[in-house]
Design a protein around this motif. Sequence first.
Motif, PDB file in Angstrom:
ATOM      1  N   LEU A 178      -7.959  88.703 111.090  1.00  0.00           N
ATOM      2  CA  LEU A 178      -6.926  88.207 110.188  1.00  0.00           C
ATOM      3  C   LEU A 178      -6.009  89.354 109.768  1.00  0.00           C
ATOM      4  O   LEU A 178      -6.458  90.499 109.648  1.00  0.00           O
ATOM      5  N   VAL A 229     -14.516  81.407 112.225  1.00  0.00           N
ATOM      6  CA  VAL A 229     -13.206  81.967 112.589  1.00  0.00           C
ATOM      7  C   VAL A 229     -13.374  83.218 113.440  1.00  0.00           C
ATOM      8  O   VAL A 229     -12.440  83.664 114.093  1.00  0.00           O
ATOM      9  N   ASN A 230     -14.556  83.775 113.409  1.00  0.00           N
ATOM     10  CA  ASN A 230     -14.795  85.000 114.179  1.00  0.00           C
ATOM     11  C   ASN A 230     -14.977  84.741 115.661  1.00  0.00           C
ATOM     12  O   ASN A 230     -14.923  85.661 116.468  1.00  0.00           O
ATOM     13  N   ARG A 233     -13.747  95.920  98.921  1.00  0.00           N
ATOM     14  CA  ARG A 233     -12.636  95.683  99.830  1.00  0.00           C
ATOM     15  C   ARG A 233     -11.330  95.330  99.129  1.00  0.00           C
ATOM     16  O   ARG A 233     -10.331  95.043  99.779  1.00  0.00           O
ATOM     17  N   ASN A 234     -11.310  95.336  97.827  1.00  0.00           N
ATOM     18  CA  ASN A 234     -10.070  95.106  97.084  1.00  0.00           C
ATOM     19  C   ASN A 234      -9.361  93.821  97.490  1.00  0.00           C
ATOM     20  O   ASN A 234      -8.140  93.753  97.441  1.00  0.00           O
ATOM     21  N   PHE A 252     -10.721 101.618 103.475  1.00  0.00           N
ATOM     22  CA  PHE A 252     -10.852 102.149 102.111  1.00  0.00           C
ATOM     23  C   PHE A 252     -11.697 103.424 102.015  1.00  0.00           C
ATOM     24  O   PHE A 252     -12.118 103.808 100.932  1.00  0.00           O
ATOM     25  N   TYR A 253     -11.930 104.054 103.150  1.00  0.00           N
ATOM     26  CA  TYR A 253     -12.531 105.391 103.150  1.00  0.00           C
ATOM     27  C   TYR A 253     -11.517 106.322 103.817  1.00  0.00           C
ATOM     28  O   TYR A 253     -11.574 106.535 105.028  1.00  0.00           O
ATOM     29  N   LEU A 267     -25.642  98.132 101.722  1.00  0.00           N
ATOM     30  CA  LEU A 267     -24.813  99.301 102.003  1.00  0.00           C
ATOM     31  C   LEU A 267     -25.608 100.563 101.759  1.00  0.00           C
ATOM     32  O   LEU A 267     -25.623 101.485 102.557  1.00  0.00           O
ATOM     33  N   ASN A 316      -6.928  92.063 107.248  1.00  0.00           N
ATOM     34  CA  ASN A 316      -7.980  93.028 107.572  1.00  0.00           C
ATOM     35  C   ASN A 316      -7.562  93.983 108.669  1.00  0.00           C
ATOM     36  O   ASN A 316      -8.371  94.743 109.194  1.00  0.00           O
ATOM     37  N   ALA A 323     -15.930 103.814  98.332  1.00  0.00           N
ATOM     38  CA  ALA A 323     -14.703 103.196  98.824  1.00  0.00           C
ATOM     39  C   ALA A 323     -13.635 103.344  97.740  1.00  0.00           C
ATOM     40  O   ALA A 323     -13.955 103.406  96.557  1.00  0.00           O
ATOM     41  N   VAL A 324     -12.390 103.392  98.161  1.00  0.00           N
ATOM     42  CA  VAL A 324     -11.309 103.482  97.181  1.00  0.00           C
ATOM     43  C   VAL A 324     -11.112 102.105  96.562  1.00  0.00           C
ATOM     44  O   VAL A 324     -10.725 101.151  97.234  1.00  0.00           O
ATOM     45  N   ILE A 325     -11.455 101.976  95.289  1.00  0.00           N
ATOM     46  CA  ILE A 325     -11.322 100.701  94.582  1.00  0.00           C
ATOM     47  C   ILE A 325     -10.101 100.792  93.682  1.00  0.00           C
ATOM     48  O   ILE A 325      -9.947 101.759  92.937  1.00  0.00           O
ATOM     49  N   SER A 360     -11.061  95.201 110.056  1.00  0.00           N
ATOM     50  CA  SER A 360     -12.234  95.641 109.307  1.00  0.00           C
ATOM     51  C   SER A 360     -13.271  94.533 109.183  1.00  0.00           C
ATOM     52  O   SER A 360     -14.407  94.775 108.844  1.00  0.00           O
ATOM     53  N   LEU A 361     -12.858  93.292 109.443  1.00  0.00           N
ATOM     54  CA  LEU A 361     -13.803  92.174 109.414  1.00  0.00           C
ATOM     55  C   LEU A 361     -13.573  91.324 110.655  1.00  0.00           C
ATOM     56  O   LEU A 361     -12.556  91.457 111.331  1.00  0.00           O
TER      57      LEU A 361
END
Lengths: 356, 671
Positions: free
Chosen positions: B608, B564-565, A45-46, B653-654, B14, B611, B270-272, B603-604
């Motif tokens: 926040l 927090v969710n 997730r960078n 990131f995809y 994953l 994300n 994922a793009v890292i 995304s999470l």
Amino acid sequence: MSFKKWGSFILTAILLVSCRKDENVEVVPEISQGFYVLSEGLFNRNNTTLGYYDYYTKTFTPNIYKAVNGSDLGDNGTDVIQYGSKLYVVMSGSAYVAVAEAGTVKKIKNIDFKNASGVNKEPRYAVGYKGKVYVSNYDKTVSVIDTATLSIVKNIPVGDDKSESLAVYNNKLFVANSGFGSGKTVSVIDLNTDTFLKDIEVGKNPFNVAVNSRGEVYISHRSDWLDPSYVPVTYIIDGVNLQVKTKLAAAVSSSSIRIHKDIAYLFDSYGSAGILRTYNSISNVIIKEKFITDNTVIEAPYGLNIDDEKNYVFITDAKDYVSPGAVYGFDNTGKRIITLSGNVGINPNKVLVVTK
Amino acid sequence: MGICLRKYQYQLLLIACFIFVKQNTTIAQSSADSLQSVEIISKKYINNFSSTVPVQTMNANVIKLLNAPSVADISKFLTGVVIKDYGGLGGLKTVSVRSLGASHTGVLYDGVNITDMQNSQIDLGKYADNLIHHLALYQSVPVSANLPAQAYSSSALLMIETPAAGLPLHRLKIKAGTQWGSWGLNRHHLALQAPWGSRTQFSIAANYQNTKGNYPFKSVNGNVTEHLRRENSQVNAAQVELNLSHLFKDSGQLQVKVFAQNSDRGLPKAVIYYYNLSNENLWNNDVFTQVNYKRKFNHTTSFSTAIKYSNHYTRYTNPTLIIDNKATDNKYTEQSVYYTAALLSKINKYWALSVASDIAVTDLNANLRSFAYPTRFSNWSVAGVQYNKRLLDINMAALYTYMKDEVESGIPAARQSRLTPNVSLAYKFHAASPFLIRAFYKTIFRNPNFNDLYYTIIGNRALRPELAKQLNLGVAYQQDVKNTWLQKIGWSMDAYYNKVTDKILAMPGGNLFAWSMLNIGKVNIWGADISVEGNGKIGAQLDWRIKTGFNYNISEDRSNKNSVNYKTQIPNTPKTNGFAIAMLNYKQIGLVYNALYSGTRYSLGGNLPENKMDSYVIHDVSLNYGHHIKKWQLQWQFSVNNLLDKAYDIVMFYPMPGRNIAAKLVIQNFK
């Protein structure tokens, strides 16, 4: 609407849009006395962040690295150290070690940690010694960074893969090779010649390495996740004759250990929430069953570091490991005096006190 | 500190997800399929505006114009659906309906469930559009159909139908198509249907696709922008279906189907930032065969039965994930034998009874250390009653589910034995009214899958089933209009409340550093689906048609008050999303425009700002031209997808593909 009005309308809109973009930019504080907080974020997730807390202004800048340099560190930052006037941030997922000025966090260089075929070496932890920074890797090597040229000058092979924590004693480097659960060795590297000296056999999945003033090298172990019946215990290696000297009882052992001024801080990252014990590594007695004496509850202790000067003990809390964590600072009586929560990154794993 | 294990477990999870999802996709459908499809030709498909339960449909005429290469891509044009899409053609794509999660979406392929006991999510990216004749997504279950009992066992049901094997067939039918597009895309399909005497017919359909998928994208990290190409997203996949059908003199129908699918896909990472290497690979080899028999006894009773065998092989490799000094190379084989029998009987003018019972034995084999080798025995039995008197329609059914696992090491999960109800009713104020009011209530659960229970380290054998309750209230309207410009209009609005409890999530806990699956989730969902369709003529020769859908939902995490969710929108679930398809036809020329909209997502959990994923609208257009050459009908299509070259991610990131083009030609004989 006239053309002019339209024009100003559009201009305003553009300005609004560009203002919006600036919303997230953090104000860069001057770094004086305080500490950095490294949060590794989540896998893929960078979202590794390096934050800064200032003792005087009592403010926390959650991502000072981005505020200063304009871009994020990347994926899975596992360690940060200061050596000399520089910071070394170990980016395990992004395959590099970021070098920045310790006083400003200004980026100096990214040192690439890929092997010849372009595969991530997965750097993990770092320690500085005699003009060099030693970095443990997952690929059965320890890399040596020359701090003058900021480049890797050597990759020293070690006994097993997935090396984790490392520590220096008596001109020797001790590296725990976890093998991801199946490793059983601590490799010793001679720092005079930067060569592999020997492997010392310990229990399965060694993780932390910590040394006391008597030259006893404590090796904490973690469980073997393919063998739930394995009960890890802490090994103690004689740092001079390089042999296992003794082991701690299972009841005293913990998965994580730090030693500071001969006091060992023992805690479990997972499972036994919040228990942090202190242990006298010279007289071998438990000092306190519970270090924390106020009502602070730590859901998942993740990192522990100490401010030498102030004698503060910092514990990072990973909470549920997927939402923002917290950092708590305690005085030496175990009372909480600093609380960072709400704007800390995900999985904070290290507090690094700034030294000038 | 000690994150490595956790990270790895996460990675394994994953992987597990990838594998499982991919693996299952295949299909289990033997029996019903043939039956169903025979029936299909004679039956008129139901539409959402006259259906007693909410249903979204897509028929072949629309499917062929959408340029959506798989069932998953077509499903993006169904209301209330959120696709998990890792990008590219043939990538892993799962479908979640009304925020319940992909594990709650059941899939029927020609009338028999495709199951995945390992992962419980079906990868719909594996099913090519070329072989699909009709798609229907039901909330709850379809009414008055002779369905297998397992069809009642999911919250939402996606029914995939292949071209009807029409009986009797008088001539040989041939259809062939080829498509070429950006980044090495090429897809080809061929279908033959041949009569064999007057009562038997044989058909074969095949699809092949290949792409490099190395599309360009921008990776933006603050003030650093990199122009990169997607790596390792190549796909090589083939699908073949053989069907044999026979119509007996006593009106019984027999169908035999053999389905095989093979795919070799890169799994783009994922793009890292600063690290691009991507070298994970996935192979699937799915085979199933099903035999299906159906017969009507007088006019009141119909009986159907089917048997099916399926075998799904999955192999996942990751040369740089070294465990125990070996590169990761995992192989899984899931085998299943399935049998169903269903009876639908009219008792009198108003009442009908239905019963169905299915049994299945499924086992999973893997080359993993400390693997449990689970075998699951399942039985689903359903009994229902239907009442239909003029303006009122009531359906009630109760599903009994029994599941028992056996494992070769350790203790198996506890037996499950549960009864779950569903009720639906629909009412019209008077016979000529264009309005219909409908409501349903359904309780269902998803049993923990093999991964949840037995996956090395992560699995938790003490898991309970994940429960989902659904309540729906809606109104539908359908009217034929006398105007020429507007000939038909239909719309529907359905409001729903769903509640998921004991949701199975991976969490750290249990023993030291091991993540494990726990029944800790709770989700409350309020939402509404709106669909509108209409068509008509402008002038004498210009036809228009519009199909559009919109969904609004609040899907709140109610798991943990201290998190927090708590009370925030669940990840990857936009509060608003929708689509529009518009078609214009002038003589032989057709113009299609479609748009997909997704609101802001996170995304999470916790919503926040870091994300946050921005909303997007994706526009596609295609131009079609049809003409005849002798006995052959030719259909040309030229399409531009993502016309405005919008950069967007569905999974963070995809990156998804930017603007791309494709050209297609389909030839079929019409005499």
